[in-house]
Design a protein around this motif. Sequence first.
Motif, PDB file in Angstrom:
ATOM      1  N   UNK A 165       1.035  -2.019   4.144  1.00  0.00           N
ATOM      2  CA  UNK A 165       0.721  -3.566   4.803  1.00  0.00           C
ATOM      3  C   UNK A 165      -1.221  -3.696   4.362  1.00  0.00           C
ATOM      4  N   UNK A 166      -2.210  -2.369   4.139  1.00  0.00           N
ATOM      5  CA  UNK A 166      -3.151  -2.275   2.328  1.00  0.00           C
ATOM      6  C   UNK A 166      -2.624  -2.014   1.495  1.00  0.00           C
ATOM      7  N   UNK A 167      -1.536  -1.688   1.438  1.00  0.00           N
ATOM      8  CA  UNK A 167      -0.973  -1.188   0.011  1.00  0.00           C
ATOM      9  C   UNK A 167      -0.061  -0.829  -0.463  1.00  0.00           C
ATOM     10  N   UNK A 168       0.752  -0.558  -1.589  1.00  0.00           N
ATOM     11  CA  UNK A 168       1.862   0.442  -1.952  1.00  0.00           C
ATOM     12  C   UNK A 168       1.439   1.732  -2.859  1.00  0.00           C
ATOM     13  N   UNK A 169       2.126   2.825  -2.036  1.00  0.00           N
ATOM     14  CA  UNK A 169       2.661   3.697  -2.544  1.00  0.00           C
ATOM     15  C   UNK A 169       3.758   4.318  -3.040  1.00  0.00           C
ATOM     16  N   UNK A 170       3.316   5.088  -4.439  1.00  0.00           N
ATOM     17  CA  UNK A 170       4.595   5.365  -5.213  1.00  0.00           C
ATOM     18  C   UNK A 170       4.936   6.430  -5.336  1.00  0.00           C
ATOM     19  N   UNK A 171       6.461   6.965  -4.822  1.00  0.00           N
ATOM     20  CA  UNK A 171       5.825   8.388  -4.151  1.00  0.00           C
ATOM     21  C   UNK A 171       7.351   8.280  -6.162  1.00  0.00           C
ATOM     22  N   UNK A 172       6.964   9.222  -7.049  1.00  0.00           N
ATOM     23  CA  UNK A 172       8.205   9.716  -8.291  1.00  0.00           C
ATOM     24  C   UNK A 172       9.275  11.134  -7.538  1.00  0.00           C
ATOM     25  N   UNK A 173       9.556  11.495  -8.083  1.00  0.00           N
ATOM     26  CA  UNK A 173      11.118  12.604  -8.315  1.00  0.00           C
ATOM     27  C   UNK A 173      10.372  13.650  -7.840  1.00  0.00           C
ATOM     28  N   UNK A 174       9.436  13.992  -8.497  1.00  0.00           N
ATOM     29  CA  UNK A 174       8.770  14.841  -8.018  1.00  0.00           C
ATOM     30  C   UNK A 174       7.691  15.421  -7.308  1.00  0.00           C
ATOM     31  N   UNK A 175       7.893  14.255  -6.398  1.00  0.00           N
ATOM     32  CA  UNK A 175       6.608  14.106  -5.084  1.00  0.00           C
ATOM     33  C   UNK A 175       5.039  13.905  -5.500  1.00  0.00           C
ATOM     34  N   UNK A 176       4.706  13.807  -6.949  1.00  0.00           N
ATOM     35  CA  UNK A 176       4.077  12.840  -7.257  1.00  0.00           C
ATOM     36  C   UNK A 176       3.624  11.817  -6.487  1.00  0.00           C
ATOM     37  N   UNK A 177       1.775  11.205  -6.093  1.00  0.00           N
ATOM     38  CA  UNK A 177       2.588   9.717  -5.276  1.00  0.00           C
ATOM     39  C   UNK A 177       1.107   9.051  -6.109  1.00  0.00           C
ATOM     40  N   UNK A 178       1.185   8.044  -6.342  1.00  0.00           N
ATOM     41  CA  UNK A 178      -0.112   7.017  -6.749  1.00  0.00           C
ATOM     42  C   UNK A 178      -0.005   5.627  -5.514  1.00  0.00           C
ATOM     43  N   UNK A 179      -1.426   5.136  -5.655  1.00  0.00           N
ATOM     44  CA  UNK A 179      -1.309   4.233  -4.383  1.00  0.00           C
ATOM     45  C   UNK A 179      -1.660   2.734  -5.257  1.00  0.00           C
ATOM     46  N   UNK A 180      -1.029   1.914  -5.082  1.00  0.00           N
ATOM     47  CA  UNK A 180      -1.640   0.422  -5.354  1.00  0.00           C
ATOM     48  C   UNK A 180      -2.209  -0.413  -5.115  1.00  0.00           C
ATOM     49  N   UNK A 181      -3.851  -0.645  -4.979  1.00  0.00           N
ATOM     50  CA  UNK A 181      -3.910  -1.718  -4.304  1.00  0.00           C
ATOM     51  C   UNK A 181      -3.742  -3.379  -4.946  1.00  0.00           C
ATOM     52  N   UNK A 182      -3.168  -3.751  -4.251  1.00  0.00           N
ATOM     53  CA  UNK A 182      -2.617  -5.024  -3.920  1.00  0.00           C
ATOM     54  C   UNK A 182      -3.311  -6.189  -3.439  1.00  0.00           C
ATOM     55  N   UNK A 183      -3.406  -7.236  -4.169  1.00  0.00           N
ATOM     56  CA  UNK A 183      -4.268  -8.757  -3.094  1.00  0.00           C
ATOM     57  C   UNK A 183      -3.222  -8.893  -1.338  1.00  0.00           C
ATOM     58  N   UNK A 184      -4.135  -9.784  -0.585  1.00  0.00           N
ATOM     59  CA  UNK A 184      -3.113  -9.615   0.387  1.00  0.00           C
ATOM     60  C   UNK A 184      -2.976  -8.938   1.506  1.00  0.00           C
ATOM     61  N   UNK A 185      -2.481  -7.285   0.829  1.00  0.00           N
ATOM     62  CA  UNK A 185      -1.810  -6.326   1.358  1.00  0.00           C
ATOM     63  C   UNK A 185      -0.639  -7.089   1.328  1.00  0.00           C
ATOM     64  N   UNK A 186       0.434  -5.874   1.624  1.00  0.00           N
ATOM     65  CA  UNK A 186       1.615  -5.557   1.264  1.00  0.00           C
ATOM     66  C   UNK A 186       2.587  -5.123   2.295  1.00  0.00           C
ATOM     67  N   UNK A 187       3.432  -5.857   3.141  1.00  0.00           N
ATOM     68  CA  UNK A 187       4.064  -5.717   4.312  1.00  0.00           C
ATOM     69  C   UNK A 187       5.496  -5.289   3.986  1.00  0.00           C
TER      70      UNK A 187
END
Length: 403
Positions: free
Chosen positions: A129-151
């Motif tokens: 909704x607000x952004x995109x969450x990346x989860x790599x195979x090791x379980x590490x996470x990163x959040x990307x803030x995107x324009x307009x929100x991502x559904x």
Amino acid sequence: MKFDFRTAMAVGLLCASSVLVGAQAQIGNLYVGTCDSVLLNTQQNEVDIYTAAGQFVTAFHGPSQNSCLTGMVFDAADHLHIISARFGTQSWNVLEFDNFGTLLSSKGPFNSPMSVTHDQQGNLYLGQGSGILKIDPAGNMATFAVAGGARWIDMGPDQRTIFYSAANGDVKSYDVVTQTQGPDVAIDALARNVRTLPDGSILVNSLGAIRRWVPTCAGCFPYRQALGYQVPANADSLALDPDGASFWTINTYYDNRNQLGKADVYRTDIKTGYPLGRFSLQPLTNGRYYSMSIGVNGDGMNSTATVSPSLTFPNLFVGTTSNGKKAVITNTGPVQIVVSKLTITGDFAIKKNVCAKGIQPGAFCSIIVTFTPTQIGPRSGTLKIYDNVLNSPQTVTLSGSGK
């Protein structure tokens, strides 16, 4: 009554075990998410599986009760990743199943994810909704803030661009490699769901109507609407077949009189828009209902191929045409290859596309090319093959000489 996975509602997850019911799932099977009832002894945390002809195959069960199984994706190993949304909380998990229904992992909890996609490197991405969450195979996470929100999100064929539906209904893009906002893709699309096709075009669910948007030229944005599909019933969501040649939609509804959750699914040819099939799902009893989510086993696996790297033609007099030479494509992957588009440049022409009907795993076909030099001296060109192979488009180098 419907569960709309576009809207954040109270849901979450407990840890337990999954139960296999029935046979092993196969590539091409349809998966549909269900929602539990609040009644006792009706909690299933279930995804139902059907053949493309409408025969019930099996059901997979997650570890939590009083939940809806919603957005789903199949990864390169053909494992199902599906959002399990438990009533009463916004902390939801992503469950991973193999084709036998074994629960391989339960990632999370996450904050009300609406959709999930993946890349061929094994990374998962959640549209939150607000952004995109990346989860790599090791379980590490990163959040990307995107324009307009991502559904709703989907990974593009270049394996770096995510196409997503924004809160205002536009389709936008984001590069997860450079972590930069990409161009707007479809303006005023009223997009609920979006799926990318191997040729770079997209399918959009616009408030129940499925439309195809295409670029006006190579690398041009925004796209234009090219085709609207006449699906018999409003689409709650859509899914692609692994071959990239057809799509499925689901229409869900609740029979209040008989207290049954019902749904119908429809298959449509992407290129022509012709209907390819339809069937009704088995009614759900005891207050349970379908969650509006649909997926196809194998969608996301892609295929692999070997292609003739180059074709060299003999010297010809200017204005004369050569005999045809064959550019051979061999399917070395697990799913059918469908060639969606061919382009050719220079003094070369496509005489015949023998690959028009698709290439089954282990099979091969040919694209026949001719050479007609327009000038004296070396001549060059390229043949590009757009398909559902991971490195699409494949390029064949063409050369010859005029005399």
